[in-house]
Every structure is written in structure tokens, then in C-alpha cells.
Design a protein around this motif. Structure first.
Motif, PDB file in Angstrom:
ATOM      1  N   MET A  70       0.809  -1.209   0.000  1.00  0.00           N
ATOM      2  CA  MET A  70       0.000   0.000   0.000  1.00  0.00           C
ATOM      3  C   MET A  70       0.847   1.267   0.000  1.00  0.00           C
ATOM      4  SD  MET A  70      -3.312   1.193   2.249  1.00  0.00           S
ATOM      5  CE  MET A  70      -2.479   1.707   3.739  1.00  0.00           C
ATOM      6  N   SER A  71       1.999   1.241   0.643  1.00  0.00           N
ATOM      7  CA  SER A  71       2.849   2.430   0.660  1.00  0.00           C
ATOM      8  C   SER A  71       3.204   2.872  -0.753  1.00  0.00           C
ATOM      9  CB  SER A  71       4.127   2.150   1.459  1.00  0.00           C
ATOM     10  OG  SER A  71       3.836   1.860   2.803  1.00  0.00           O
ATOM     11  N   VAL A  72       3.460   1.906  -1.624  1.00  0.00           N
ATOM     12  CA  VAL A  72       3.848   2.221  -2.999  1.00  0.00           C
ATOM     13  C   VAL A  72       2.657   2.761  -3.785  1.00  0.00           C
ATOM     14  CG1 VAL A  72       4.652   1.205  -5.171  1.00  0.00           C
ATOM     15  CG2 VAL A  72       5.785   0.628  -3.026  1.00  0.00           C
ATOM     16  N   SER A  73       1.470   2.223  -3.525  1.00  0.00           N
ATOM     17  CA  SER A  73       0.285   2.732  -4.218  1.00  0.00           C
ATOM     18  C   SER A  73      -0.052   4.152  -3.774  1.00  0.00           C
ATOM     19  CB  SER A  73      -0.915   1.822  -3.962  1.00  0.00           C
ATOM     20  OG  SER A  73      -1.348   1.901  -2.614  1.00  0.00           O
ATOM     21  N   SER A  74       0.456   4.551  -2.615  1.00  0.00           N
ATOM     22  CA  SER A  74       0.169   5.886  -2.089  1.00  0.00           C
ATOM     23  C   SER A  74       1.142   6.930  -2.600  1.00  0.00           C
ATOM     24  CB  SER A  74       0.226   5.858  -0.554  1.00  0.00           C
ATOM     25  OG  SER A  74      -0.704   4.946  -0.028  1.00  0.00           O
ATOM     26  N   ILE A  75       2.376   6.540  -2.846  1.00  0.00           N
ATOM     27  CA  ILE A  75       3.404   7.534  -3.156  1.00  0.00           C
ATOM     28  C   ILE A  75       3.186   8.187  -4.513  1.00  0.00           C
ATOM     29  CG2 ILE A  75       5.142   6.066  -4.270  1.00  0.00           C
ATOM     30  CD1 ILE A  75       7.230   7.526  -2.469  1.00  0.00           C
ATOM     31  N   ILE A  76       2.425   7.531  -5.413  1.00  0.00           N
ATOM     32  CA  ILE A  76       2.203   8.154  -6.724  1.00  0.00           C
ATOM     33  C   ILE A  76       1.434   9.460  -6.593  1.00  0.00           C
ATOM     34  CG2 ILE A  76       2.354   5.991  -8.009  1.00  0.00           C
ATOM     35  CD1 ILE A  76      -0.679   5.947  -8.191  1.00  0.00           C
ATOM     36  N   ARG A  77       0.687   9.613  -5.505  1.00  0.00           N
ATOM     37  CA  ARG A  77      -0.055  10.847  -5.291  1.00  0.00           C
ATOM     38  C   ARG A  77       0.861  12.013  -4.934  1.00  0.00           C
ATOM     39  NH1 ARG A  77      -4.022  11.648  -0.395  1.00  0.00           N
ATOM     40  NH2 ARG A  77      -4.627  13.780  -0.831  1.00  0.00           N
ATOM     41  N   SER A  78       2.044  11.700  -4.415  1.00  0.00           N
ATOM     42  CA  SER A  78       2.949  12.745  -3.924  1.00  0.00           C
ATOM     43  C   SER A  78       3.582  13.560  -5.031  1.00  0.00           C
ATOM     44  CB  SER A  78       4.055  12.100  -3.075  1.00  0.00           C
ATOM     45  OG  SER A  78       3.515  11.384  -1.999  1.00  0.00           O
ATOM     46  N   SER A  79       3.386  13.138  -6.279  1.00  0.00           N
ATOM     47  CA  SER A  79       3.995  13.882  -7.387  1.00  0.00           C
ATOM     48  C   SER A  79       3.088  14.977  -7.928  1.00  0.00           C
ATOM     49  CB  SER A  79       4.344  12.919  -8.519  1.00  0.00           C
ATOM     50  OG  SER A  79       3.156  12.384  -9.109  1.00  0.00           O
ATOM     51  N   MET A  80       1.848  15.052  -7.442  1.00  0.00           N
ATOM     52  CA  MET A  80       0.905  16.041  -7.951  1.00  0.00           C
ATOM     53  C   MET A  80       1.201  17.402  -7.329  1.00  0.00           C
ATOM     54  SD  MET A  80      -2.675  13.925  -7.988  1.00  0.00           S
ATOM     55  CE  MET A  80      -2.837  12.390  -8.920  1.00  0.00           C
ATOM     56  N   LEU A  81       1.646  18.324  -8.136  1.00  0.00           N
ATOM     57  CA  LEU A  81       1.960  19.661  -7.633  1.00  0.00           C
ATOM     58  C   LEU A  81       0.690  20.336  -7.116  1.00  0.00           C
ATOM     59  CD1 LEU A  81       4.467  20.884 -10.367  1.00  0.00           C
ATOM     60  CD2 LEU A  81       4.998  20.076  -8.062  1.00  0.00           C
ATOM     61  N   PRO A  82       0.792  21.119  -6.047  1.00  0.00           N
ATOM     62  CA  PRO A  82      -0.411  21.692  -5.427  1.00  0.00           C
ATOM     63  C   PRO A  82      -1.042  22.796  -6.264  1.00  0.00           C
ATOM     64  CG  PRO A  82       1.557  22.550  -4.364  1.00  0.00           C
ATOM     65  CD  PRO A  82       2.020  21.467  -5.305  1.00  0.00           C
ATOM     66  N   ARG A  83      -2.340  22.931  -6.090  1.00  0.00           N
ATOM     67  CA  ARG A  83      -3.046  24.039  -6.726  1.00  0.00           C
ATOM     68  C   ARG A  83      -2.576  25.352  -6.117  1.00  0.00           C
ATOM     69  NH1 ARG A  83      -9.342  21.922  -7.125  1.00  0.00           N
ATOM     70  NH2 ARG A  83      -8.883  19.937  -8.158  1.00  0.00           N
ATOM     71  N   GLY A  84      -2.565  26.391  -6.920  1.00  0.00           N
ATOM     72  CA  GLY A  84      -2.138  27.695  -6.437  1.00  0.00           C
ATOM     73  C   GLY A  84      -0.661  27.957  -6.631  1.00  0.00           C
ATOM     74  N   LEU A  85       0.093  26.942  -7.074  1.00  0.00           N
ATOM     75  CA  LEU A  85       1.519  27.147  -7.318  1.00  0.00           C
ATOM     76  C   LEU A  85       1.690  28.072  -8.520  1.00  0.00           C
ATOM     77  CD1 LEU A  85       4.214  26.100  -6.125  1.00  0.00           C
ATOM     78  CD2 LEU A  85       4.233  24.375  -7.922  1.00  0.00           C
ATOM     79  N   SER A  86       2.660  28.965  -8.450  1.00  0.00           N
ATOM     80  CA  SER A  86       2.855  29.940  -9.521  1.00  0.00           C
ATOM     81  C   SER A  86       3.218  29.251 -10.833  1.00  0.00           C
ATOM     82  CB  SER A  86       3.962  30.926  -9.147  1.00  0.00           C
ATOM     83  OG  SER A  86       5.224  30.270  -9.114  1.00  0.00           O
ATOM     84  N   VAL A  87       2.935  29.942 -11.918  1.00  0.00           N
ATOM     85  CA  VAL A  87       3.251  29.414 -13.247  1.00  0.00           C
ATOM     86  C   VAL A  87       4.746  29.132 -13.363  1.00  0.00           C
ATOM     87  CG1 VAL A  87       3.277  29.957 -15.721  1.00  0.00           C
ATOM     88  CG2 VAL A  87       1.296  30.581 -14.313  1.00  0.00           C
ATOM     89  N   GLU A  88       5.546  30.024 -12.793  1.00  0.00           N
ATOM     90  CA  GLU A  88       7.000  29.867 -12.880  1.00  0.00           C
ATOM     91  C   GLU A  88       7.468  28.613 -12.143  1.00  0.00           C
ATOM     92  OE1 GLU A  88       5.695  33.847 -13.650  1.00  0.00           O
ATOM     93  OE2 GLU A  88       5.438  32.607 -11.853  1.00  0.00           O
ATOM     94  N   LYS A  89       6.939  28.379 -10.963  1.00  0.00           N
ATOM     95  CA  LYS A  89       7.364  27.208 -10.198  1.00  0.00           C
ATOM     96  C   LYS A  89       6.827  25.918 -10.808  1.00  0.00           C
ATOM     97  CE  LYS A  89       8.329  29.360  -5.754  1.00  0.00           C
ATOM     98  NZ  LYS A  89       8.006  29.424  -4.301  1.00  0.00           N
ATOM     99  N   ARG A  90       5.609  25.971 -11.354  1.00  0.00           N
ATOM    100  CA  ARG A  90       5.087  24.775 -12.025  1.00  0.00           C
ATOM    101  C   ARG A  90       5.980  24.400 -13.206  1.00  0.00           C
ATOM    102  NH1 ARG A  90       0.259  22.805 -10.651  1.00  0.00           N
ATOM    103  NH2 ARG A  90       0.105  21.680 -12.628  1.00  0.00           N
ATOM    104  N   ALA A  91       6.390  25.395 -13.970  1.00  0.00           N
ATOM    105  CA  ALA A  91       7.267  25.134 -15.115  1.00  0.00           C
ATOM    106  C   ALA A  91       8.620  24.610 -14.652  1.00  0.00           C
ATOM    107  CB  ALA A  91       7.444  26.412 -15.933  1.00  0.00           C
ATOM    108  N   LYS A  92       9.090  25.113 -13.515  1.00  0.00           N
ATOM    109  CA  LYS A  92      10.395  24.714 -12.990  1.00  0.00           C
ATOM    110  C   LYS A  92      10.404  23.261 -12.518  1.00  0.00           C
ATOM    111  CE  LYS A  92      13.733  25.978  -9.362  1.00  0.00           C
ATOM    112  NZ  LYS A  92      14.018  26.943  -8.259  1.00  0.00           N
ATOM    113  N   TYR A  93       9.300  22.835 -11.880  1.00  0.00           N
ATOM    114  CA  TYR A  93       9.308  21.533 -11.213  1.00  0.00           C
ATOM    115  C   TYR A  93       8.514  20.439 -11.926  1.00  0.00           C
ATOM    116  CZ  TYR A  93      11.113  24.231  -7.253  1.00  0.00           C
ATOM    117  OH  TYR A  93      11.872  25.045  -6.453  1.00  0.00           O
ATOM    118  N   MET A  94       7.734  20.780 -12.931  1.00  0.00           N
ATOM    119  CA  MET A  94       6.808  19.818 -13.512  1.00  0.00           C
ATOM    120  C   MET A  94       7.511  18.588 -14.082  1.00  0.00           C
ATOM    121  SD  MET A  94       3.747  18.889 -13.980  1.00  0.00           S
ATOM    122  CE  MET A  94       2.740  20.332 -13.685  1.00  0.00           C
ATOM    123  N   HIS A  95       8.586  18.784 -14.834  1.00  0.00           N
ATOM    124  CA  HIS A  95       9.253  17.636 -15.445  1.00  0.00           C
ATOM    125  C   HIS A  95       9.754  16.672 -14.384  1.00  0.00           C
ATOM    126  CE1 HIS A  95      11.592  15.155 -18.146  1.00  0.00           C
ATOM    127  NE2 HIS A  95      12.655  15.342 -17.384  1.00  0.00           N
TER     128      HIS A  95
END
Length: 395
Positions: free
Chosen positions: A89-114
């Protein structure tokens, strides 16, 4: 019809079935052996496995193609979740941790998305407090603006993966609520960046002593005059509660899928054991009482699975489905505790040892009734949906 295939492909497209088979093979070949090795000793998810998950695309499922993801939906996301949970179950949960939060600036989303879609930039979520769980609007952690910085003070609880995360989304009160019935106003969310592997000065952490979910650590965090820049604020000041609640539909369907995966594991392992275990000169799978038990387990799993798939399809259709998501989470998690307990019972004394995974499924299924809103919270949501809120109770 075997326990491993029954019901899984109902009303799925060929592409969805391919994704499901891929996740199943990955779970059985790469995740389950690690779970069986590491869970008995409290071992954590190895970085090499996270890297492999990124290569396969498990962190990119719901990210748009324009942002470098696969552009798939909630249904594909929970299909993968279910199969990974069947292994650990731990592994099935960690895939959620890659979703960047809402409200993050356009610049930071572009920086971290890849990096996020490759599983190389993971986050943690810090909302609950030692004295505040289900009533999230009552948080007391405070953030005060001091010049160009926010100063955060207070305690948080149940922050999983906080040590290994690249950032933590922290919820804190930035102003007093206008009235008692509007306690959710004045709560803000902050994007706290950090180096993975530890905590910066001003954050003190203590790992919770859990009985399961051992693939990663869960922490109590104490913020002691911890400073973040003003632009760490996510979205509008005082509106963080809405951001925190907006993700709950998907989170609860994700939990339902984890519960279904755990229950499926319990059933599959119980069937294998029952066919091999001899008593009175016969495999115990030939005894009618046990056969009925297995039939009941299979029926309960299938009912929860199809409700979970229905909730995921509603999310993909853009429908408002808070009550349906709560129903899926409630039914699946309650079912998982019962089915995994039955799976352990079928193993007899062997099930109460760490030589078999039956006890792991049981321990972890119990958690699905608690996180992302307890079963009691789901029943409150469902009863309010049916009856309307009781006037004057606030509950």
C-alpha cells in the motif's frame, strides 16, 4: 474464473486493460518481493523503485500531455493504484505525492513539472494537528506576515514522507475566523521548499510509531518561528481551506482503490493457501464453510470495486461527486478490514506470523478506515446528502 481476474476488466477499454496489466505485472514482479522483504523489518520504499515507477509513467498519469504527462484520467489512476496496493500500500500511495499543489505559480510549475512527472520531485501534505483531525477548520497553527516573510508557529500531525519530500504544503491560520460557523475562513496554504532527507532549521520532527504503512515514515512536525518568503503563499490568503478540501474527491477514491487492492491481495493469497493446506487428508479449499467464506470475500470486493470505478468515472466526467466518493471510500475501506481479516483467518496460525503477507494486508486495511476522513466522517457526509444537515447542530 480466477480470483486474480474476476471483475477487473468490466467496462474497461483496451487501453485501460493494457494499463491495468502493466501495473499488475510491475506490482507482482518489482513491488511485492520488496514488500515481503522490507515490511517485516520496517524497511522503506527504495529510491530505485521510485525511479522505476517514474520510468514506467506512474507519476505522470493525470498530468496533461502539455505538461509532459500522460493526460489520462482518474479511472486510469485508480486502476494503477489498485494493482500497486495489491503488492504494497505504501507504494500505491506515493504516486499521489507527485501532484503539484493548486495555487503554485506558473514559474514554479514550469520549474518543477518535469521532475514531478518522473517522481523526482515529491511533496508532503500537512493539514492535521495533534488535536485537530476531522475538524480541519479548527487548526491553530499560525502564520504571521513579518515584512517579506511569513513566520509559522504550531504543531502538525500525520505528515507522511515529510523527511524525504522536496516540499511540504503547510496549512496555517493567517487571520481569526469572522464567526464560529465560518471557522474555515482565515486558513492559508504555504509551499515550503526543503532539501529531501531532513528538515530545515525551525522545523522539529518526530516519526510516529505506526503498526503498518511502513514503506515511508509519518511525522509530527513542530514549527518554531519558521520563516518562508511571502511568495510561499499558495493562492489567496485565507482561502487555503478550500484548496485543501477540493482534492478530497480524488483522494477518497484513491483510498477506495487502495482498499480494494489490499482486499484482492488477501483473497488471492487465501485461495492459494487454501488450495495447498491439507487437513483431514484434503485441501481446506474443499470444505464448504471455507468455500462460502471465499465466495463472500469475492462478492464484497467486486461490489466495492465497481463503486470505486463509478466514482472515478464521475470525476472524469466533471461531475460533482463528493457523496459518491465518500460512499466508495466508506464501502471499500469497511470491506477491506473485513476481507483481510477473513484472509488472515483462512491462514490460521500462519496468518498471525510475518512469514505470510496476510497480516500486512490486515494491518494496512485498518488504516483505510481512518485517513482521508474516517468512516464516521464519510457517514456524516452521506447522511447530510440524504437528509440535509441537521438544523442548528453544526454537525
Amino acid at each position: 474464473m480466477s480470483a486474480t481476474t474476476w471483475g477487473r476488466t468490466t467496462q474497461l477499454t483496451e487501453e485501460q486493460q493494457h494499463i491495468q496489466r502493466l501495473a499488475r505485472q510491475f506490482a507482482m514482479d518489482e513491488v511485492l518481493p520488496l514488500a515481503n522483504e522490507l515490511d517485516p523489518i520496517g524497511g522503506k520504499i527504495p529510491p530505485t523503485l521510485i525511479q522505476r515507477m517514474g520510468e514506467v509513467g506512474f507519476f505522470a498519469i493525470m498530468t496533461s500531455v502539455e505538461d509532459g504527462g500522460l493526460g489520462l484520467g482518474a479511472l486510469e489512476y485508480i486502476l494503477v493504484t489498485e494493482e500497486l496496493a495489491r503488492a504494497w500500500m505504501s507504494v500505491s500511495s506515493i504516486i499521489r505525492s507527485s501532484m503539484l499543489p493548486r495555487g503554485l505559480s506558473v514559474e514554479k510549475r514550469a520549474k518543477y513539472m518535469h521532475r514531478a512527472v518522473m517522481g523526482e520531485y515529491l511533496g508532503a501534505f500537512s493539514l492535521s494537528e495533534p488535536d485537530t483531525g476531522s475538524d480541519a477548520a479548527s487548526i491553530t497553527c499560525r502564520a504571521v506576515l513579518d515584512g517579506s516573510e511569513w513566520v509559522i508557529n504550531g504543531a502538525k500531525m500525520w505528515c507522511t514522507n515529510a523527511d524525504r519530500a522536496d516540499y511540504i504544503v503547510v496549512f496555517a491560520r493567517t487571520s481569526a475566523p469572522p464567526t464560529e460557523d465560518k471557522r474555515h475562513l482565515g486558513i492559508s496554504a504555504f509551499f515550503v521548499e526543503k532539501e529531501p532527507g531532513g528538515f530545515p532549521s525551525g522545523i522539529h520532527a518526530a516519526a510516529a510509531r505506526k503498526i503498518g504503512y511502513t514503506g515511508w515514515d509519518t511525522f509530527e512536525l513542530v514549527f518554531d518561528n519558521f520563516r518562508v518568503p511571502a511568495d510561499a503563499l499558495l493562492g489567496d490568503e485565507g482561502k487555503g481551506f478550500y484548496a485543501g478540501m477540493s482534492s478530497l474527491e480524488l483522494a477518497r477514491v484513491h483510498t477506495a482503490a487502495r482498499a480494494v487492492g489490499l482486499a484482492s491481495a488477501a483473497l488471492e493469497d487465501a485461495v492459494t493457501f487454501a488450495q495447498r493446506r491439507l487437513q483431514f487428508g484434503h485441501p481446506i479449499s474443499e470444505f464448504q464453510a471455507l468455500r462460502f467464506k471465499i465466495g463472500d470475500m469475492a462478492a464484497q470486493i467486486e461490489a466495492a470495486r465497481q463503486l470505486t470505478y463509478a466514482a472515478a468515472r464521475a470525476i472524469d466526467a466533471g461531475e460533482k461527486c463528493g457523496a459518491l466518493a465518500s460512499a466508495a471510500k466508506y464501502i471499500a475501506s469497511e470491506m477491506a478490514e473485513k476481507v483481510t481479516s477473513e484472509g488472515l483467518q483462512i491462514h490460521g496460525g500462519a496468518g498471525y506470523t510475518t512469514d505470510f503477507a496476510a497480516q500486512r494486508y490486515w494491518r494496512e486495511a485498518r488504516l483505510t478506515k481512518i485517513f482521508e476522513g474516517t468512516s464516521e466522517i464519510q457517514l456524516k457526509i452521506l447522511s447530510d446528502d440524504v437528509l440535509g444537515k441537521a438544523p442548528g447542530t453544526g454537525r
